[in-house]
Design a protein around this motif. Structure first.
Motif, PDB file in Angstrom:
ATOM      1  N   ARG A 248      24.780 -30.464 -29.469  1.00 56.31           N
ATOM      2  CA  ARG A 248      24.818 -29.296 -28.586  1.00 56.31           C
ATOM      3  C   ARG A 248      24.812 -29.741 -27.134  1.00 56.31           C
ATOM      4  N   SER A 249      25.427 -28.933 -26.271  1.00 57.34           N
ATOM      5  CA  SER A 249      25.393 -29.215 -24.838  1.00 57.34           C
ATOM      6  C   SER A 249      24.145 -28.599 -24.214  1.00 57.34           C
ATOM      7  N   VAL A 250      23.769 -29.108 -23.066  1.00 58.71           N
ATOM      8  CA  VAL A 250      22.626 -28.553 -22.329  1.00 58.71           C
ATOM      9  C   VAL A 250      22.903 -27.091 -21.989  1.00 58.71           C
ATOM     10  N   VAL A 251      24.102 -26.814 -21.521  1.00 59.09           N
ATOM     11  CA  VAL A 251      24.467 -25.451 -21.129  1.00 59.09           C
ATOM     12  C   VAL A 251      24.290 -24.467 -22.282  1.00 59.09           C
ATOM     13  N   SER A 252      24.758 -24.846 -23.473  1.00 63.29           N
ATOM     14  CA  SER A 252      24.706 -23.903 -24.600  1.00 63.29           C
ATOM     15  C   SER A 252      23.283 -23.656 -25.070  1.00 63.29           C
ATOM     16  N   VAL A 253      22.459 -24.712 -25.095  1.00 65.45           N
ATOM     17  CA  VAL A 253      21.065 -24.541 -25.526  1.00 65.45           C
ATOM     18  C   VAL A 253      20.302 -23.680 -24.528  1.00 65.45           C
ATOM     19  N   LEU A 254      20.495 -23.923 -23.243  1.00 68.47           N
ATOM     20  CA  LEU A 254      19.803 -23.119 -22.231  1.00 68.47           C
ATOM     21  C   LEU A 254      20.252 -21.659 -22.307  1.00 68.47           C
ATOM     22  N   ALA A 255      21.549 -21.438 -22.523  1.00 62.31           N
ATOM     23  CA  ALA A 255      22.051 -20.062 -22.617  1.00 62.31           C
ATOM     24  C   ALA A 255      21.399 -19.321 -23.778  1.00 62.31           C
ATOM     25  N   ASP A 256      21.191 -20.016 -24.898  1.00 68.20           N
ATOM     26  CA  ASP A 256      20.534 -19.403 -26.057  1.00 68.20           C
ATOM     27  C   ASP A 256      19.112 -18.976 -25.731  1.00 68.20           C
ATOM     28  N   ASN A 257      18.547 -19.603 -24.696  1.00 72.30           N
ATOM     29  CA  ASN A 257      17.163 -19.304 -24.321  1.00 72.30           C
ATOM     30  C   ASN A 257      17.060 -18.540 -23.008  1.00 72.30           C
ATOM     31  N   GLY A 258      18.167 -17.906 -22.615  1.00 68.98           N
ATOM     32  CA  GLY A 258      18.138 -17.024 -21.450  1.00 68.98           C
ATOM     33  C   GLY A 258      18.248 -17.712 -20.114  1.00 68.98           C
ATOM     34  N   VAL A 259      18.617 -18.996 -20.093  1.00 67.06           N
ATOM     35  CA  VAL A 259      18.794 -19.724 -18.832  1.00 67.06           C
ATOM     36  C   VAL A 259      20.290 -19.985 -18.687  1.00 67.06           C
ATOM     37  N   TYR A 260      20.918 -19.274 -17.783  1.00 66.46           N
ATOM     38  CA  TYR A 260      22.381 -19.320 -17.707  1.00 66.46           C
ATOM     39  C   TYR A 260      22.862 -20.162 -16.523  1.00 66.46           C
ATOM     40  N   ILE A 261      23.757 -21.073 -16.821  1.00 61.99           N
ATOM     41  CA  ILE A 261      24.404 -21.893 -15.806  1.00 61.99           C
ATOM     42  C   ILE A 261      25.895 -21.591 -15.874  1.00 61.99           C
ATOM     43  N   ALA A 262      26.480 -21.215 -14.750  1.00 65.25           N
ATOM     44  CA  ALA A 262      27.910 -20.900 -14.729  1.00 65.25           C
ATOM     45  C   ALA A 262      28.722 -22.142 -15.075  1.00 65.25           C
ATOM     46  N   THR A 263      29.755 -21.962 -15.882  1.00 66.10           N
ATOM     47  CA  THR A 263      30.639 -23.071 -16.258  1.00 66.10           C
ATOM     48  C   THR A 263      32.089 -22.667 -16.045  1.00 66.10           C
ATOM     49  N   GLY A 264      32.961 -23.664 -16.013  1.00 64.28           N
ATOM     50  CA  GLY A 264      34.383 -23.385 -15.885  1.00 64.28           C
ATOM     51  C   GLY A 264      35.189 -24.159 -16.912  1.00 64.28           C
ATOM     52  N   CYS A 265      35.217 -25.480 -16.743  1.00 68.21           N
ATOM     53  CA  CYS A 265      36.097 -26.304 -17.581  1.00 68.21           C
ATOM     54  C   CYS A 265      35.438 -26.816 -18.851  1.00 68.21           C
ATOM     55  N   ASP A 266      34.103 -26.932 -18.873  1.00 69.52           N
ATOM     56  CA  ASP A 266      33.344 -27.507 -19.994  1.00 69.52           C
ATOM     57  C   ASP A 266      33.723 -28.963 -20.266  1.00 69.52           C
ATOM     58  N   GLN A 267      34.293 -29.647 -19.272  1.00 72.09           N
ATOM     59  CA  GLN A 267      34.671 -31.050 -19.415  1.00 72.09           C
ATOM     60  C   GLN A 267      34.102 -31.929 -18.308  1.00 72.09           C
ATOM     61  N   GLY A 268      33.359 -31.330 -17.363  1.00 73.29           N
ATOM     62  CA  GLY A 268      32.859 -32.117 -16.251  1.00 73.29           C
ATOM     63  C   GLY A 268      33.922 -32.431 -15.226  1.00 73.29           C
ATOM     64  N   VAL A 269      34.879 -31.523 -15.057  1.00 77.19           N
ATOM     65  CA  VAL A 269      35.974 -31.734 -14.115  1.00 77.19           C
ATOM     66  C   VAL A 269      35.870 -30.811 -12.908  1.00 77.19           C
ATOM     67  N   CYS A 270      35.503 -29.551 -13.140  1.00 77.83           N
ATOM     68  CA  CYS A 270      35.619 -28.550 -12.070  1.00 77.83           C
ATOM     69  C   CYS A 270      34.410 -28.472 -11.147  1.00 77.83           C
ATOM     70  N   GLY A 271      33.233 -28.896 -11.602  1.00 75.90           N
ATOM     71  CA  GLY A 271      32.038 -28.874 -10.750  1.00 75.90           C
ATOM     72  C   GLY A 271      31.291 -27.559 -10.730  1.00 75.90           C
ATOM     73  N   THR A 272      31.753 -26.571 -11.481  1.00 82.78           N
ATOM     74  CA  THR A 272      31.101 -25.259 -11.476  1.00 82.78           C
ATOM     75  C   THR A 272      29.631 -25.353 -11.871  1.00 82.78           C
ATOM     76  N   CYS A 273      29.329 -26.175 -12.871  1.00 86.67           N
ATOM     77  CA  CYS A 273      27.973 -26.210 -13.429  1.00 86.67           C
ATOM     78  C   CYS A 273      27.077 -27.278 -12.808  1.00 86.67           C
ATOM     79  N   LEU A 274      27.540 -27.989 -11.781  1.00 89.62           N
ATOM     80  CA  LEU A 274      26.772 -29.091 -11.204  1.00 89.62           C
ATOM     81  C   LEU A 274      25.337 -28.651 -10.901  1.00 89.62           C
ATOM     82  N   THR A 275      24.374 -29.379 -11.454  1.00 92.48           N
ATOM     83  CA  THR A 275      22.966 -28.978 -11.404  1.00 92.48           C
ATOM     84  C   THR A 275      22.097 -30.140 -10.920  1.00 92.48           C
ATOM     85  N   GLY A 276      21.109 -29.830 -10.115  1.00 95.95           N
ATOM     86  CA  GLY A 276      20.219 -30.855  -9.591  1.00 95.95           C
ATOM     87  C   GLY A 276      19.295 -31.420 -10.659  1.00 95.95           C
TER      88      GLY A 276
END
Length: 316
Positions: A248-276
């Motif tokens: 599982r990806s970090v994004v999908s697990v967090l989304a299942d638990n109500g923590v949403y991170i915006a995504t775009g490409c799901d490949q690490g190309v677009c930078g939409t989900c870049l997180t500290g």
């Protein structure tokens, strides 16, 4: 934003350009050379570089390659989208900006010419010292060749076509033969082409900070087995901890638990989900950050990257 499709034309074999304007004819948000927009179509979100001149505020123009391995985005834009249709697009974002330089070398492969063309337009406007190298399988597969030939920078543009044996050949080692402290290189295109150019830059001694790249797809990399295993993610603001399974990806697990991170490409190309990252060492699987940015380990792309540490603490 909701925009109107005001133009669509074939630019080469399997490549079309699409023009968007606001329905009321007003000014669109400004953008800079190298920027891209998200295009929402058929429930998908895809990123496309803007290829018109950055000074234009009345329209956005993108170039789209019809990818036979597409998951639906490029096929929908080619086959379903028509002039007069309305679609939603995101605000321009730039993860591939031009840096101040005494000289600039622009290198494009195939559809990678879209952001590079925009850069050439801006540099020509500024009276900058630059050159453009554009490689394609054939003239029929090369988009915007006529536009380049009629541009103010035509004398600085060099086009190379694989199916023309007598034509000028692109030799990356020659183009990148002389790195200097005030020259920057920009490259965009298919992964194999990008790797060829980047390998040449490394051989010739170009510093990583002077070679800028933008992938359309994340290159395949050998994953660290330890980083492919289960690990934990802690949310710094709440202290909540979630287990990320190996499949599982970090994004999908967090989304299942109500923590949403915006995504775009799901490949690490677009930078939409870049997180500290506050604590821990990520295993970077993106095609976005530079070597220096990765080494800092203070941010990562949770859509595809994982962790070398037992736990990552995220700045959320």
């Amino acid at each position: 934003m909701e925009v109107l499709v005001t133009g669509k034309r074939s630019e080469a074999a399997d490549i079309c350009s699409i023009e968007f304007r606001l329905p009321d004819g007003g000014a669109l948000p400004e953008f800079s050379a190298g920027a891209h927009i998200d295009v929402h179509i058929d429930g998908l979100v895809r990123q496309y570089s803007l290829c018109n001149h950055p000074r234009e505020r009345e329209r956005y123009v993108i170039g789209v390659l019809r990818d036979p391995n597409s998951k639906g985005g490029s096929v929908a834009l080619h086959e379903k989208l028509r002039e007069g249709d309305r679609v939603r697009v995101g605000m321009p974002r730039n993860l591939f900006p031009l840096a101040p330089a005494g000289r600039t070398i622009l290198i494009a492969g195939g559809i990678g010419v879209t952001p590079i063309l925009c850069m050439a337009e801006q540099l020509a406007d500024q009276g900058a010292d630059f050159e453009l190298h554009y490689c394609a399988r054939s003239r029929t597969a090369a988009a915007f060749v006529e536009r380049i030939a009629q541009s103010r920078f035509a004398s600085r543009a060099h086009c190379y076509f694989d199916d023309e044996p007598q034509a000028l050949r692109f030799v990356a080692d020659e183009v990148l033969a002389s790195p200097t402290h005030d020259t920057h290189v920009y490259v965009c295109g298919p992964t194999g082409f990008m790797d060829h150019v980047l390998d040449a830059a490394a051989r010739k001694g170009w510093a990583d900070d002077y070679v800028h790249r933008e992938y359309f797809k994340a290159p395949e990399t050998a994953a660290d087995e330890a980083a492919s295993a289960e690990f934990e993610v802690e949310i710094a603001s709440s202290g909540k901890v979630f287990t990320i399974p190996a499949d599982r990806s970090v994004v999908s697990v967090l989304a299942d638990n109500g923590v949403y991170i915006a995504t775009g490409c799901d490949q690490g190309v677009c930078g939409t989900c870049l997180t500290g990252v506050v604590e821990g060492v990520p295993e970077h699987r993106d095609a976005l950050m530079s070597a220096a940015e990765r080494a800092a380990n203070n941010q990562f792309t949770p859509c595809c990257s994982r962790s070398k540490s037992r736990r990552l603490v995220l700045d959320l």
